[in-house]
Enzyme design. Structure first.
Site, mmCIF file in Angstrom:
data_model
loop_
_atom_site.group_PDB
_atom_site.id
_atom_site.type_symbol
_atom_site.label_atom_id
_atom_site.label_comp_id
_atom_site.label_asym_id
_atom_site.label_seq_id
_atom_site.Cartn_x
_atom_site.Cartn_y
_atom_site.Cartn_z
ATOM 1 N N LYS A 180 0.171 14.994 1.778
ATOM 2 C CA LYS A 180 -1.241 15.219 1.436
ATOM 3 C C LYS A 180 -1.553 16.717 1.315
ATOM 4 O O LYS A 180 -2.641 17.108 0.921
ATOM 5 C CB LYS A 180 -2.151 14.564 2.477
ATOM 6 N N LYS A 239 -15.247 7.792 -1.963
ATOM 7 C CA LYS A 239 -16.420 7.977 -1.099
ATOM 8 C C LYS A 239 -17.117 9.300 -1.421
ATOM 9 O O LYS A 239 -18.347 9.361 -1.501
ATOM 10 C CB LYS A 239 -16.004 7.950 0.380
ATOM 11 N N THR A 264 -8.749 6.516 -1.035
ATOM 12 C CA THR A 264 -10.086 5.933 -1.098
ATOM 13 C C THR A 264 -11.134 6.973 -0.703
ATOM 14 O O THR A 264 -12.306 6.819 -1.036
ATOM 15 C CB THR A 264 -10.202 4.713 -0.168
ATOM 16 N N LYS A 324 -8.753 13.650 6.043
ATOM 17 C CA LYS A 324 -7.852 12.504 5.902
ATOM 18 C C LYS A 324 -6.751 12.687 6.925
ATOM 19 O O LYS A 324 -6.673 13.740 7.568
ATOM 20 C CB LYS A 324 -7.270 12.422 4.487
ATOM 21 N N ARG A 325 -5.878 11.672 7.105
ATOM 22 C CA ARG A 325 -4.767 11.865 8.024
ATOM 23 C C ARG A 325 -3.945 13.082 7.600
ATOM 24 O O ARG A 325 -3.849 13.395 6.424
ATOM 25 C CB ARG A 325 -3.880 10.599 8.050
ATOM 26 N N HIS A 329 0.812 -1.220 0.000
ATOM 27 C CA HIS A 329 0.000 0.000 0.000
ATOM 28 C C HIS A 329 0.844 1.268 0.000
ATOM 29 O O HIS A 329 0.346 2.341 0.276
ATOM 30 C CB HIS A 329 -0.926 0.020 1.220
HETATM 31 C C1 GL7 Z 1 -2.340 3.516 2.251
HETATM 32 C C2 GL7 Z 1 -2.136 4.524 1.127
HETATM 33 O O1 GL7 Z 1 -1.415 5.612 1.592
HETATM 34 C C3 GL7 Z 1 -3.450 4.972 0.473
HETATM 35 O O2 GL7 Z 1 -3.145 5.736 -0.665
HETATM 36 C C4 GL7 Z 1 -4.281 3.773 0.075
HETATM 37 O O3 GL7 Z 1 -5.530 4.177 -0.443
HETATM 38 C C5 GL7 Z 1 -4.485 2.877 1.282
HETATM 39 C C6 GL7 Z 1 -5.244 1.619 0.938
HETATM 40 O O4 GL7 Z 1 -4.632 0.928 -0.097
HETATM 41 O O5 GL7 Z 1 -3.225 2.468 1.830
HETATM 42 N N1 GL7 Z 1 -1.078 2.975 2.680
HETATM 43 C C7 GL7 Z 1 -0.854 3.162 3.998
HETATM 44 O O6 GL7 Z 1 0.115 2.762 4.632
HETATM 45 N N2 GL7 Z 1 -1.893 3.821 4.523
HETATM 46 C C8 GL7 Z 1 -2.811 4.075 3.561
HETATM 47 O O7 GL7 Z 1 -3.854 4.634 3.748
HETATM 48 C C9 GL7 Z 1 -2.019 4.172 5.928
#
Ligand code: GL7
Length: 839
Positions: free
Chosen positions: A571, A680, A676, A565-566, A373
């Site tokens: 970001k 949404k 994601t 978002k975080r 991810h």
């Molecule tokens: C993440 C990615 O940063 C995010 O872009 C992705 O949508 C998500 C799910 O695949 O995974 N990877 C990660 O370590 N975090 C994410 O949200 C915390």
């Protein structure tokens, strides 16, 4: 004998009066029963929270029936099962989602009504299950919903943290973290399986023993703790299938150390035993970085060991030959967090089942799949060898041996290219010798999945270029998705009704591609009217929440502009805040006439900063400082408001997303693996203002570039912009206005010079843009960002156009359902088939 068994079964059936009934009267009876006997309150006097508890238990009973039937059915049909291994699941609330998936929402609402309660109010009583950090963890939850709905024989495995993600409270504009002891009020959505326990071992030594003339390594562990299963039923929508999410909690081992008790130090012995429980106590709150902490490693192995013992036990109940393992078991590694599984399965097969190494390795390579991810190599997990060797000495040996075999194979394939060999090695030699968990996962998995097309491209050409050269067929793209059950049906009931009315069917809830049918009505004036009405209702709910949380009154005629978002530098919440300051400056300089033409804005920002992430915390403070200035400026009034929504989580998202007109996704291109949140918002008819990063690229493919507001450097321009210093802000004072816009320089100055107070505190934040060569390209992208914002303003004035774009967003969102993601994984990675429990 058989006859006796049958007689017993018949008697059981005669005692049961069928399944629980779902008409409003039966539901009321069950609710009152639980008020009296489960909650132990009087049926004549209970409050909203007690009604929530009683209704939850009523629903839980129904979930359990289906869940039993599903598992009996799976047991009977013995399909290949998927085991989804993830250290994080962000489930949020369960009540609304459950009644919707069970198809008994109206009956429950009516039942409550007749008892004098309101469903919405009762559902609000539930706290979030926040056993995860951000996108990755919520994506796991969406995937569970889709697995159940699509009837796949799947199990989720995770950890039952007693403290979920911290609660964010804001004091004087600063983030403070409070522990989230979420189990305080009981959790009706789980079933404690006190008899499903496994011993998990740590530390100790490895010894060599003689076995049938062979030398064999065995692990003599030094510490044992017990894992207890807590099962969480996950109901599918439009199916009886209800699958299981099994979360492990640590308990002191039931075998106690007689020695310790005999020394007479009874109290200390008990206290020491209790320490075992700390393993599953707390979720690590960093969403992208993990720096070799022993407790974290312990959590990972605890999780892996308990899950694999459970999985192997189930396999061995049905099969005797390990050759069948790949036909019956798919193990999915959700990121590298559970990748110790690889060493653990090897240990089980070689040390415990006495398979020879090659045979075991052959099996292992057929059962694992892996999804990464992360975009950037620095984000990949590494475990220091010293730490691993002391906690799991046998596993370290196994990892070395895996690497040895891999290196030998690699030398045959690519020759003695030492630089490449050392880069691909599972073991990193360096100041801190460590295990590269991503390399391990790639070597052993039959498929390596990226989470968007762009992400896969980066994996192939950059992050794992050499591995791609070696095994191109392993690399696949499975673009993320989100479940429309939670993100439309639960969170936006008005939109749900509207969509179903105009499509003439609710089938889109199971088959999201049907949403494209909305395109047929994109120019219908009545549809537009109803569409705008739905947005207005949702904005009203959001406005009420904003006022309750922050005391700020906002106008419903303003454009609600959201970034939730975080908080992360990449970001670029800072870009958003700078844009807001720019807007403020413009308003201040306008005459009355021009002001009248301005589109009023409510800017909403929300998100948590990891507790140790200083820069992110400063961004939160800056947001509050700017908000204070703007919101109290009587010159500005309703033309611009800025609010920070504290403690952003799943249930806040459910409220915010339906009420947003515009949402921002500003990551510097090449940094967001997928994202994601964008999906949404899309499903809720909110327009996107975004960079061409992650899954946004595919949203553009689906709805067309005209239906969102795009800006910023593209992914293949970023490296150049960074390297060639085009965006270098160092000579800020005399920067060319073309390269670093003057407006941007001015805004940076305002923050630096203390226009928003806290001059010293914001210094390093300003430095991170200026002195650090503007790594995330805020200056470079600023003009383009302002242009996109101006385009959004201009479009908002044209409500017909805006509504068209909004409808087309929802119409194109079907592809971003996690149903599509899961079906793709099931067919091309896991090779599992639906297994639908009969009604
Ligand atoms: C993440 C990615 O940063 C995010 O872009 C992705 O949508 C998500 C799910 O695949 O995974 N990877 C990660 O370590 N975090 C994410 O949200 C915390």
């Amino acid at each position: 004998g058989l006859g006796e068994h049958r007689a017993k079964a018949e008697r059981m059936f005669s005692l049961m009066d069928g399944f629980l009934k779902n008409d409003p009267i039966s539901l009321q009876k069950d609710i009152l029963h639980h008020v009296e006997y489960t909650v132990a309150r009087s049926r004549f006097s209970f409050d909203d929270f007690e009604a929530y508890q009683a209704l939850s238990h009523t629903i839980r009973d129904r979930l359990i029936e289906r869940w039993h039937d599903t598992h009996i059915f799976f047991k009977r049909t013995k399909p290949k099962r998927l085991y989804f291994l993830s250290l994080e699941f962000l489930m949020g609330r369960s009540l609304s989602n459950s009644v919707i998936n069970l198809g008994i929402q109206d009956q429950c609402a009516e039942a409550l009504n007749q008892l004098g309660f309101e469903f919405e109010v009762v559902a609000e009583q539930e706290g979030d299950a926040a056993l995860g950090n951000g996108g990755l963890a919520r994506f796991s939850a969406c995937q569970m919903d889709s697995l159940a709905t699509l009837d796949y024989p799947a199990w989720g495995y995770g950890l039952r943290y007693e403290y979920g993600l911290f609660r964010q409270i804001i004091v004087d504009g600063f983030q403070h973290e409070q522990p989230d002891y979420w189990l305080n009020f009981g959790n009706p959505w789980e079933i404690a399986r006190i008899h499903v326990t496994y011993e998990v071992k740590f530390y100790g030594t490895v010894e060599e023993v003689e076995m049938n003339g062979d030398k064999q390594k065995i692990w003599i562990p030094g510490e044992t703790v017990e894992a207890v299963a807590y099962d969480n039923p996950i109901p599918g929508y439009g199916t009886r299938n209800t699958i299981n999410l099994r979360l492990w909690a640590a308990k002191p081992s039931s075998k106690f150390d007689l020695e310790a008790y005999n020394t007479g130090d009874y109290i200390n012995s008990v206290v020491n035993r209790q320490r075992a429980e700390t393993i599953s106590n707390v979720l690590y709150p960093d969403d992208r970085s993990h720096q070799g902490k022993e407790l974290r490693l312990k959590q990972q192995y605890f999780f892996v060991s308990a899950s694999l013992q459970d999985i192997m036990r189930r396999f061995k109940e049905e099969h005797t030959n390990f050759d069948e393992l790949p036909e019956k078991v798919a193990l999915h590694l959700n990121d590298t967090h559970p990748s110790l599984s690889i060493a653990e399965v090897m240990r089980m097969l070689v040390d415990e089942e006495h398979l020879n190494w090659n045979k075991a390795w052959d099996i292992v390579c057929k059962i694992f799949s892996f999804t990464t991810h992360t975009m950037v190599a620095e984000g990949l997990e590494k475990i220091p060898v010293d730490l691993l060797g002391s906690l799991l000495p046998r596993h370290l040996e196994i990892l070395y041996e895996i690497n040895h075999h891999f290196m030998e194979e690699l030398k045959e394939r690519i020759g003695l290219d030492y630089s490449r060999l050392s880069q691909m090695s599972i073991v990193e030699e360096g100041a801190v010798k460590s295990i590269r968990m991503a390399n391990l996962s790639i070597v052993c998995s039959h498929t390596v999945n990226g989470v968007s097309k762009l992400h896969l491209e980066t994996l192939k050409t950059k992050t794992f270029k050499d591995f791609y050269g070696l095994w191109p067929e392993k690399f696949q793209c499975k673009t993320n998705g989100v479940t429309q059950r939670r993100w439309i049906v639960v969170s936006n009931p008005s939109l749900r009704d509207l969509i179903s009315k105009w499509l003439g069917t609710e089938a889109w809830i199971r088959d999201p591609d049907i949403l494209s049918g909305l395109r047929d009505h994109v120019d219908n004036a009545d549809f537009h009217l109803e569409w705008k009405m739905v947005k207005r209702i949702n904005k009203m709910r959001l406005a009420e929440y904003i006022e309750a949380m922050s005391g700020v009154k906002v106008s419903l005629d303003a454009m609600f502009d959201v970034q939730v978002k975080r908080i992360h530098e990449y970001k670029r919440q800072l870009l958003n805040i700078f844009g807001i300051i720019h807007r403020y400056n413009c308003l201040k300089n306008m005459d009355k006439d021009s002001r009248r033409k301005v589109v009023p804005r409510v800017c909403i920002i929300g998100g948590k900063a990891a507790p140790g992430y200083e820069m992110a915390k400063k961004i939160i403070k800056l947001c509050h400082a700017v908000a204070e200035k703007i919101n109290n400026d009587t010159d500005i009034g309703d033309l611009l408001k800025l609010v920070f929504i504290p403690d952003y989580n799943v249930s806040v998202a459910e409220l915010v997303m339906p009420g947003a007109d515009l949402s921002q996704h500003l990551s510097t291109a090449g940094n967001e693996a997928s994202g994601t949140g964008n999906m949404k918002f899309l499903m809720n008819g909110c327009l996107l203002l975004a960079t061409e990063d992650g899954s946004t690229v595919e949203i553009i493919e689906e709805i067309g570039a005209d239906n969102l507001f795009l800006f910023g450097a593209k992914v293949d321009e970023v490296a150049d912009l960074r390297e060639n210093g085009v965006s270098n802000l160092a000579p800020l004072q005399n920067a060319s206005p073309l390269k670093v816009p003057l407006q941007f320089v001015r805004i940076l100055r305002m923050v630096r010079d203390g226009y928003f107070g806290h001059k010293d505190y914001f210094k390093t934040l300003c430095d991170s843009v200026e002195a650090a060569n503007d790594y995330y390209l805020l200056g470079t992208d600023f003009m383009s960002y302002l242009e996109a914002q101006a385009a959004a303003d201009k479009t908002f004035v044209n409500q017909e156009k805006w509504t068209r774009m909004s409808i087309l967003s929802v119409a194109g969102s079907g592809r971003f359902s996690s149903d599509r993601t899961i079906q793709d994984y099931a067919e091309s990675t896991w090779k599992i088939n639906p297994c639908r429990c009969p009604l």
